[in-house]
Design a protein around this motif. Structure first.
Motif, PDB file in Angstrom:
ATOM      1  N   MET A 112       0.844  -1.190   0.000  1.00  0.00           N
ATOM      2  CA  MET A 112       0.000   0.000   0.000  1.00  0.00           C
ATOM      3  C   MET A 112       0.884   1.246   0.000  1.00  0.00           C
ATOM      4  O   MET A 112       1.757   1.392   0.844  1.00  0.00           O
ATOM      5  N   GLU A 113       0.633   2.119  -0.956  1.00  0.00           N
ATOM      6  CA  GLU A 113       1.355   3.387  -1.024  1.00  0.00           C
ATOM      7  C   GLU A 113       0.777   4.354  -0.001  1.00  0.00           C
ATOM      8  O   GLU A 113      -0.447   4.460   0.150  1.00  0.00           O
ATOM      9  N   VAL A 114       1.636   5.075   0.713  1.00  0.00           N
ATOM     10  CA  VAL A 114       1.212   6.054   1.715  1.00  0.00           C
ATOM     11  C   VAL A 114       1.588   7.450   1.229  1.00  0.00           C
ATOM     12  O   VAL A 114       2.741   7.699   0.852  1.00  0.00           O
ATOM     13  N   ARG A 115       0.607   8.356   1.242  1.00  0.00           N
ATOM     14  CA  ARG A 115       0.847   9.735   0.829  1.00  0.00           C
ATOM     15  C   ARG A 115       0.525  10.668   1.998  1.00  0.00           C
ATOM     16  O   ARG A 115      -0.565  10.595   2.576  1.00  0.00           O
ATOM     17  N   HIS A 116       1.468  11.534   2.331  1.00  0.00           N
ATOM     18  CA  HIS A 116       1.284  12.443   3.448  1.00  0.00           C
ATOM     19  C   HIS A 116       0.457  13.652   3.030  1.00  0.00           C
ATOM     20  O   HIS A 116       0.318  13.968   1.847  1.00  0.00           O
ATOM     21  N   ALA A 117      -0.106  14.324   4.018  1.00  0.00           N
ATOM     22  CA  ALA A 117      -0.940  15.489   3.763  1.00  0.00           C
ATOM     23  C   ALA A 117      -0.105  16.628   3.169  1.00  0.00           C
ATOM     24  O   ALA A 117       1.083  16.765   3.449  1.00  0.00           O
ATOM     25  N   THR A 118      -0.757  17.439   2.348  1.00  0.00           N
ATOM     26  CA  THR A 118      -0.100  18.553   1.662  1.00  0.00           C
ATOM     27  C   THR A 118      -0.851  19.842   1.970  1.00  0.00           C
ATOM     28  O   THR A 118      -2.076  19.890   1.863  1.00  0.00           O
ATOM     29  N   SER A 119      -0.131  20.890   2.325  1.00  0.00           N
ATOM     30  CA  SER A 119      -0.760  22.180   2.604  1.00  0.00           C
ATOM     31  C   SER A 119      -0.966  22.950   1.310  1.00  0.00           C
ATOM     32  O   SER A 119      -0.282  22.694   0.298  1.00  0.00           O
ATOM     33  N   PRO A 120      -1.873  23.927   1.295  1.00  0.00           N
ATOM     34  CA  PRO A 120      -2.067  24.725   0.075  1.00  0.00           C
ATOM     35  C   PRO A 120      -0.826  25.530  -0.301  1.00  0.00           C
ATOM     36  O   PRO A 120      -0.579  25.757  -1.493  1.00  0.00           O
ATOM     37  N   ASP A 121      -0.052  25.960   0.688  1.00  0.00           N
ATOM     38  CA  ASP A 121       1.175  26.699   0.372  1.00  0.00           C
ATOM     39  C   ASP A 121       2.174  25.800  -0.356  1.00  0.00           C
ATOM     40  O   ASP A 121       2.840  26.235  -1.307  1.00  0.00           O
ATOM     41  N   GLU A 122       2.303  24.543   0.105  1.00  0.00           N
ATOM     42  CA  GLU A 122       3.177  23.595  -0.588  1.00  0.00           C
ATOM     43  C   GLU A 122       2.726  23.388  -2.025  1.00  0.00           C
ATOM     44  O   GLU A 122       3.529  23.428  -2.965  1.00  0.00           O
ATOM     45  N   ALA A 123       1.427  23.129  -2.185  1.00  0.00           N
ATOM     46  CA  ALA A 123       0.904  22.837  -3.522  1.00  0.00           C
ATOM     47  C   ALA A 123       1.112  24.002  -4.468  1.00  0.00           C
ATOM     48  O   ALA A 123       1.357  23.811  -5.664  1.00  0.00           O
ATOM     49  N   GLY A 124       1.039  25.217  -3.943  1.00  0.00           N
ATOM     50  CA  GLY A 124       1.222  26.387  -4.790  1.00  0.00           C
ATOM     51  C   GLY A 124       2.603  26.495  -5.384  1.00  0.00           C
ATOM     52  O   GLY A 124       2.800  27.193  -6.387  1.00  0.00           O
ATOM     53  N   ARG A 125       3.589  25.817  -4.781  1.00  0.00           N
ATOM     54  CA  ARG A 125       4.965  25.865  -5.295  1.00  0.00           C
ATOM     55  C   ARG A 125       5.314  24.674  -6.189  1.00  0.00           C
ATOM     56  O   ARG A 125       6.441  24.574  -6.668  1.00  0.00           O
ATOM     57  N   MET A 126       4.367  23.766  -6.394  1.00  0.00           N
ATOM     58  CA  MET A 126       4.662  22.534  -7.135  1.00  0.00           C
ATOM     59  C   MET A 126       4.458  22.700  -8.627  1.00  0.00           C
ATOM     60  O   MET A 126       3.537  23.393  -9.067  1.00  0.00           O
ATOM     61  N   GLY A 127       5.292  22.013  -9.381  1.00  0.00           N
ATOM     62  CA  GLY A 127       5.095  21.906 -10.813  1.00  0.00           C
ATOM     63  C   GLY A 127       4.148  20.769 -11.143  1.00  0.00           C
ATOM     64  O   GLY A 127       3.646  20.062 -10.260  1.00  0.00           O
ATOM     65  N   THR A 128       3.927  20.557 -12.425  1.00  0.00           N
ATOM     66  CA  THR A 128       2.955  19.568 -12.867  1.00  0.00           C
ATOM     67  C   THR A 128       3.274  18.163 -12.361  1.00  0.00           C
ATOM     68  O   THR A 128       2.404  17.457 -11.840  1.00  0.00           O
ATOM     69  N   GLU A 129       4.522  17.728 -12.493  1.00  0.00           N
ATOM     70  CA  GLU A 129       4.853  16.359 -12.120  1.00  0.00           C
ATOM     71  C   GLU A 129       4.701  16.131 -10.615  1.00  0.00           C
ATOM     72  O   GLU A 129       4.235  15.070 -10.183  1.00  0.00           O
ATOM     73  N   GLU A 130       5.081  17.116  -9.796  1.00  0.00           N
ATOM     74  CA  GLU A 130       4.933  16.956  -8.352  1.00  0.00           C
ATOM     75  C   GLU A 130       3.459  16.944  -7.955  1.00  0.00           C
ATOM     76  O   GLU A 130       3.040  16.159  -7.093  1.00  0.00           O
ATOM     77  N   LEU A 131       2.647  17.783  -8.572  1.00  0.00           N
ATOM     78  CA  LEU A 131       1.206  17.755  -8.315  1.00  0.00           C
ATOM     79  C   LEU A 131       0.630  16.384  -8.646  1.00  0.00           C
ATOM     80  O   LEU A 131      -0.195  15.843  -7.898  1.00  0.00           O
ATOM     81  N   ARG A 132       1.043  15.816  -9.747  1.00  0.00           N
ATOM     82  CA  ARG A 132       0.536  14.506 -10.147  1.00  0.00           C
ATOM     83  C   ARG A 132       0.976  13.436  -9.147  1.00  0.00           C
ATOM     84  O   ARG A 132       0.200  12.540  -8.807  1.00  0.00           O
ATOM     85  N   ARG A 133       2.212  13.511  -8.664  1.00  0.00           N
ATOM     86  CA  ARG A 133       2.672  12.526  -7.688  1.00  0.00           C
ATOM     87  C   ARG A 133       1.907  12.619  -6.369  1.00  0.00           C
ATOM     88  O   ARG A 133       1.652  11.599  -5.717  1.00  0.00           O
ATOM     89  N   ARG A 134       1.521  13.820  -5.980  1.00  0.00           N
ATOM     90  CA  ARG A 134       0.856  14.007  -4.692  1.00  0.00           C
ATOM     91  C   ARG A 134      -0.635  13.669  -4.744  1.00  0.00           C
ATOM     92  O   ARG A 134      -1.179  13.123  -3.776  1.00  0.00           O
ATOM     93  N   PHE A 135      -1.310  14.023  -5.851  1.00  0.00           N
ATOM     94  CA  PHE A 135      -2.774  13.997  -5.857  1.00  0.00           C
ATOM     95  C   PHE A 135      -3.401  13.030  -6.860  1.00  0.00           C
ATOM     96  O   PHE A 135      -4.547  12.622  -6.677  1.00  0.00           O
ATOM     97  N   LEU A 136      -2.701  12.672  -7.908  1.00  0.00           N
ATOM     98  CA  LEU A 136      -3.254  11.796  -8.941  1.00  0.00           C
ATOM     99  C   LEU A 136      -2.922  10.343  -8.634  1.00  0.00           C
ATOM    100  O   LEU A 136      -1.801  10.015  -8.258  1.00  0.00           O
ATOM    101  N   VAL A 137      -3.914   9.464  -8.801  1.00  0.00           N
ATOM    102  CA  VAL A 137      -3.698   8.018  -8.674  1.00  0.00           C
ATOM    103  C   VAL A 137      -4.086   7.402 -10.021  1.00  0.00           C
ATOM    104  O   VAL A 137      -5.267   7.149 -10.271  1.00  0.00           O
ATOM    105  N   PRO A 138      -3.133   7.162 -10.912  1.00  0.00           N
ATOM    106  CA  PRO A 138      -3.472   6.700 -12.260  1.00  0.00           C
ATOM    107  C   PRO A 138      -3.758   5.210 -12.323  1.00  0.00           C
ATOM    108  O   PRO A 138      -3.257   4.422 -11.520  1.00  0.00           O
ATOM    109  N   ASP A 139      -4.599   4.838 -13.291  1.00  0.00           N
ATOM    110  CA  ASP A 139      -4.875   3.418 -13.591  1.00  0.00           C
ATOM    111  C   ASP A 139      -5.169   2.615 -12.331  1.00  0.00           C
ATOM    112  O   ASP A 139      -4.675   1.508 -12.136  1.00  0.00           O
ATOM    113  N   LEU A 140      -6.026   3.144 -11.479  1.00  0.00           N
ATOM    114  CA  LEU A 140      -6.225   2.559 -10.153  1.00  0.00           C
ATOM    115  C   LEU A 140      -6.866   1.184 -10.209  1.00  0.00           C
ATOM    116  O   LEU A 140      -6.589   0.328  -9.372  1.00  0.00           O
TER     117      LEU A 140
END
Length: 273
Positions: free
Chosen positions: A1-29
């Protein structure tokens, strides 16, 4: 099981596309023959999926849960997002689920398995403080709500399955939204809800089409490009809405402090940035 930690809005505001996808997207689930699980520290939701094919596949109990079995301290919602009827066995009882039908499995239930060639099972689990009966529901049993109009490209029907006036649960709220042909927008005007995390799972979308999913603070939105079969985790501070290149369906599921479906802060279209 993959574990993803919580992300604050300030953190997310500094992320590029690939980091956003790693944090929030779960592909081909739901693509694989073994159960895939992702644990989010946002309200401790677990999302998962499995396409059992010709086998019978058991729901595992990952070590990260520190429990004897998966539902020792949790409840589970299951939706068949495949193209054929499947079977879920829970606590010795077998339930048939046609496409878009739902099963709620209560806390304390052991020995959950999935079967059915052509079926695909999307799973959402939240912590549970009490036991509620396992119940199945189809589209005819849900509480349908028609929203939007073809003029706004957002004509859709919302089927509520697990909610305060439907299948009882501790904190899980879940349903399916089906967009009418020719409609592409979902959840517009959009909203946030500080007391709950929500997850969208998009399906019934052709392989060559996409959904542009909006997330982030209402005044600083970001976008993720999703395929059918992708899920996206929306923290309490984030909007969650999207526009497809053609019509589609999605499962929405929430967990958090309350089950009030209308406990939201609506964001006017003109206030989005």
């Amino acid at each position: 099981m993959e574990v993803r930690h919580a992300t604050s809005p300030d953190e997310a505001g500094r992320m590029g596309t690939e980091e956003l996808r790693r944090r929030f997207l779960v592909p081909d689930l739901v693509a694989g023959p073994m159960v895939r699980l992702v644990y989010s520290h946002h309200d401790r939701l677990v999302v998962g999926g499995v396409t059992p094919g010709t086998e019978t596949v058991a729901l595992p109990s990952p070590g990260a849960l520190r429990s004897e079995h998966f539902l020792e301290r949790r409840e589970l919602g299951v939706v068949n997002v495949g193209t054929a009827t499947g079977r879920v066995t829970a606590g010795g009882e077998t339930y048939e689920l046609a496409p878009k039908e739902c099963l709620y499995v209560g806390r304390g239930t052991r020995d959950v398995t999935f079967a059915g060639h052509g079926a695909g099972f999307y799973l959402v689990s939240t912590p549970a403080h009490a036991e509620h009966p396992t119940r199945r529901a189809g589209l005819a049993d849900a509480e349908p709500v028609s929203l939007g109009a073809i003029e706004g490209s957002n004509e859709r029907t919302i089927y509520k399955y697990i909610h305060a006036a439907g299948i009882r649960s501790c904190q899980l709220v879940l349903g399916v939204t089906v967009l009418a042909p020719g409609s592409m927008w979902n959840t517009m005007p959009c909203h946030v809800h500080d007391r709950r995390t929500e997850v969208y799972y998009y399906f019934d979308l052709p392989a060559d089409q996409r959904v542009v999913h909006l997330m982030g603070r209402p005044d600083a939105t970001r976008n993720l490009i999703l395929s059918g079969g992708d899920a996206v985790i929306s923290p309490p501070w984030s909007v969650h809405c999207g526009f497809g290149t053609r019509s589609y369906a999605f499962v929405w599921a929430m967990g958090g402090e309350n089950q009030a479906y209308d406990d939201v802060e609506v964001v006017a279209v003109q206030d989005l940035r």
